[in-house]
Design a protein around this motif. Structure first.
Motif, mmCIF file in Angstrom:
data_model
loop_
_atom_site.group_PDB
_atom_site.id
_atom_site.type_symbol
_atom_site.label_atom_id
_atom_site.label_comp_id
_atom_site.label_asym_id
_atom_site.label_seq_id
_atom_site.Cartn_x
_atom_site.Cartn_y
_atom_site.Cartn_z
ATOM 1 N N GLU A 15 28.465 3.434 -7.655
ATOM 2 C CA GLU A 15 27.403 3.854 -6.734
ATOM 3 C C GLU A 15 26.556 4.964 -7.357
ATOM 4 O O GLU A 15 25.326 4.919 -7.304
ATOM 5 N N GLU A 16 27.196 5.946 -7.972
ATOM 6 C CA GLU A 16 26.464 7.039 -8.617
ATOM 7 C C GLU A 16 25.601 6.513 -9.759
ATOM 8 O O GLU A 16 24.446 6.923 -9.924
ATOM 9 N N LYS A 17 26.160 5.599 -10.538
ATOM 10 C CA LYS A 17 25.416 5.028 -11.659
ATOM 11 C C LYS A 17 24.210 4.234 -11.153
ATOM 12 O O LYS A 17 23.105 4.343 -11.694
ATOM 13 N N PHE A 18 24.417 3.452 -10.108
ATOM 14 C CA PHE A 18 23.330 2.672 -9.524
ATOM 15 C C PHE A 18 22.218 3.588 -9.013
ATOM 16 O O PHE A 18 21.037 3.359 -9.278
ATOM 17 N N MET A 19 22.590 4.619 -8.266
ATOM 18 C CA MET A 19 21.596 5.534 -7.706
ATOM 19 C C MET A 19 20.827 6.262 -8.814
ATOM 20 O O MET A 19 19.615 6.466 -8.705
ATOM 21 N N ALA A 20 21.494 6.643 -9.873
ATOM 22 C CA ALA A 20 20.830 7.316 -10.988
ATOM 23 C C ALA A 20 19.817 6.387 -11.643
ATOM 24 O O ALA A 20 18.694 6.790 -11.951
ATOM 25 N N GLN A 21 20.202 5.124 -11.842
ATOM 26 C CA GLN A 21 19.283 4.151 -12.431
ATOM 27 C C GLN A 21 18.115 3.862 -11.490
ATOM 28 O O GLN A 21 16.976 3.709 -11.932
ATOM 29 N N LEU A 22 18.391 3.790 -10.202
ATOM 30 C CA LEU A 22 17.339 3.577 -9.217
ATOM 31 C C LEU A 22 16.335 4.731 -9.247
ATOM 32 O O LEU A 22 15.122 4.507 -9.205
ATOM 33 N N SER B 291 9.640 5.159 -9.410
ATOM 34 C CA SER B 291 8.178 5.254 -9.431
ATOM 35 C C SER B 291 7.549 3.914 -9.824
ATOM 36 O O SER B 291 6.523 3.514 -9.275
ATOM 37 N N GLU B 292 8.164 3.206 -10.761
ATOM 38 C CA GLU B 292 7.649 1.892 -11.161
ATOM 39 C C GLU B 292 7.824 0.879 -10.026
ATOM 40 O O GLU B 292 6.929 0.070 -9.760
ATOM 41 N N LEU B 293 8.963 0.925 -9.338
ATOM 42 C CA LEU B 293 9.190 0.026 -8.208
ATOM 43 C C LEU B 293 8.159 0.263 -7.106
ATOM 44 O O LEU B 293 7.621 -0.683 -6.527
ATOM 45 N N ILE B 294 7.871 1.515 -6.821
ATOM 46 C CA ILE B 294 6.883 1.845 -5.796
ATOM 47 C C ILE B 294 5.505 1.336 -6.203
ATOM 48 O O ILE B 294 4.761 0.803 -5.380
ATOM 49 N N ARG B 295 5.151 1.476 -7.482
ATOM 50 C CA ARG B 295 3.864 0.985 -7.958
ATOM 51 C C ARG B 295 3.753 -0.524 -7.756
ATOM 52 O O ARG B 295 2.742 -1.042 -7.284
ATOM 53 N N VAL B 296 4.807 -1.261 -8.070
ATOM 54 C CA VAL B 296 4.804 -2.715 -7.903
ATOM 55 C C VAL B 296 4.691 -3.079 -6.423
ATOM 56 O O VAL B 296 3.911 -3.956 -6.040
ATOM 57 N N ILE B 297 5.440 -2.392 -5.589
ATOM 58 C CA ILE B 297 5.406 -2.672 -4.148
ATOM 59 C C ILE B 297 4.014 -2.412 -3.579
ATOM 60 O O ILE B 297 3.496 -3.193 -2.791
ATOM 61 N N ARG B 298 3.375 -1.308 -4.001
ATOM 62 C CA ARG B 298 2.026 -0.985 -3.512
ATOM 63 C C ARG B 298 0.998 -2.024 -3.955
ATOM 64 O O ARG B 298 -0.001 -2.228 -3.277
ATOM 65 N N SER B 299 1.228 -2.685 -5.069
ATOM 66 C CA SER B 299 0.262 -3.666 -5.575
ATOM 67 C C SER B 299 0.333 -4.991 -4.817
ATOM 68 O O SER B 299 -0.565 -5.819 -4.950
ATOM 69 N N LYS B 300 1.371 -5.205 -4.042
ATOM 70 C CA LYS B 300 1.520 -6.455 -3.292
ATOM 71 C C LYS B 300 0.516 -6.488 -2.145
ATOM 72 O O LYS B 300 0.117 -5.477 -1.611
ATOM 73 N N GLY B 301 0.132 -7.673 -1.759
ATOM 74 C CA GLY B 301 -0.785 -7.852 -0.640
ATOM 75 C C GLY B 301 -0.193 -8.803 0.373
ATOM 76 O O GLY B 301 0.980 -9.154 0.312
ATOM 77 N N MET C 138 6.170 2.463 3.630
ATOM 78 C CA MET C 138 5.394 3.184 2.625
ATOM 79 C C MET C 138 4.716 4.412 3.224
ATOM 80 O O MET C 138 4.614 5.449 2.576
ATOM 81 N N GLN C 139 4.265 4.299 4.476
ATOM 82 C CA GLN C 139 3.646 5.451 5.147
ATOM 83 C C GLN C 139 4.678 6.565 5.302
ATOM 84 O O GLN C 139 4.386 7.732 5.040
ATOM 85 N N THR C 140 5.890 6.221 5.694
ATOM 86 C CA THR C 140 6.956 7.212 5.815
ATOM 87 C C THR C 140 7.274 7.832 4.465
ATOM 88 O O THR C 140 7.436 9.046 4.349
ATOM 89 N N LEU C 141 7.313 7.020 3.437
ATOM 90 C CA LEU C 141 7.571 7.507 2.081
ATOM 91 C C LEU C 141 6.487 8.489 1.651
ATOM 92 O O LEU C 141 6.773 9.534 1.073
ATOM 93 N N ASP C 142 5.225 8.145 1.948
ATOM 94 C CA ASP C 142 4.115 9.035 1.605
ATOM 95 C C ASP C 142 4.236 10.370 2.329
ATOM 96 O O ASP C 142 4.014 11.431 1.751
ATOM 97 N N GLN C 143 4.606 10.320 3.599
ATOM 98 C CA GLN C 143 4.756 11.555 4.380
ATOM 99 C C GLN C 143 5.897 12.401 3.819
ATOM 100 O O GLN C 143 5.775 13.613 3.699
ATOM 101 N N ASP C 144 7.000 11.751 3.461
ATOM 102 C CA ASP C 144 8.138 12.472 2.880
ATOM 103 C C ASP C 144 7.753 13.107 1.549
ATOM 104 O O ASP C 144 8.124 14.235 1.261
#
Length: 83
Positions: free
Chosen positions: A6-13, A18-28, A39-45
């Motif tokens: 779990e620790e290893k997974f979270m560290a890799q995540l 940032s790359e995952l978020i960029r890909v998600i934002r590019s989706k339509g 994403m709105q909640t993420l932006d607020q955080d």
């Protein structure tokens, strides 16, 4: 010897988030609609975390919290001083 997966997974995540978020934002389309609230909640955080880090650097700060879309003529929701 047990590997803390779990620790290893979270560290890799964290490394790739940032790359995952960029890909998600590019989706339509439907994908964009499904994740818009998340994403709105993420932006607020993110803004809150940045504000906290900025405030840690200051000796004193005054902050004003307004509702989204509210003009300067409207009374703020909250005003505070941080020393």
């Amino acid at each position: 010897m047990a590997v803390p997966l779990e620790e290893k997974f979270m560290a890799q995540l964290d490394m790739h988030s940032s790359e995952l978020i960029r890909v998600i934002r590019s989706k339509g389309g439907a994908t964009c609609q499904k994740i818009a609230g998340i994403m709105q909640t993420l932006d607020q955080d993110s803004r809150a975390e940045r504000a906290e880090k900025d405030l840690e650097q200051l000796t004193m700060a005054v902050f004003v919290i307004r509702k989204e879309g509210q003009g300067c003529q409207e009374p703020p929701e909250d005003i505070g001083i941080i020393i």
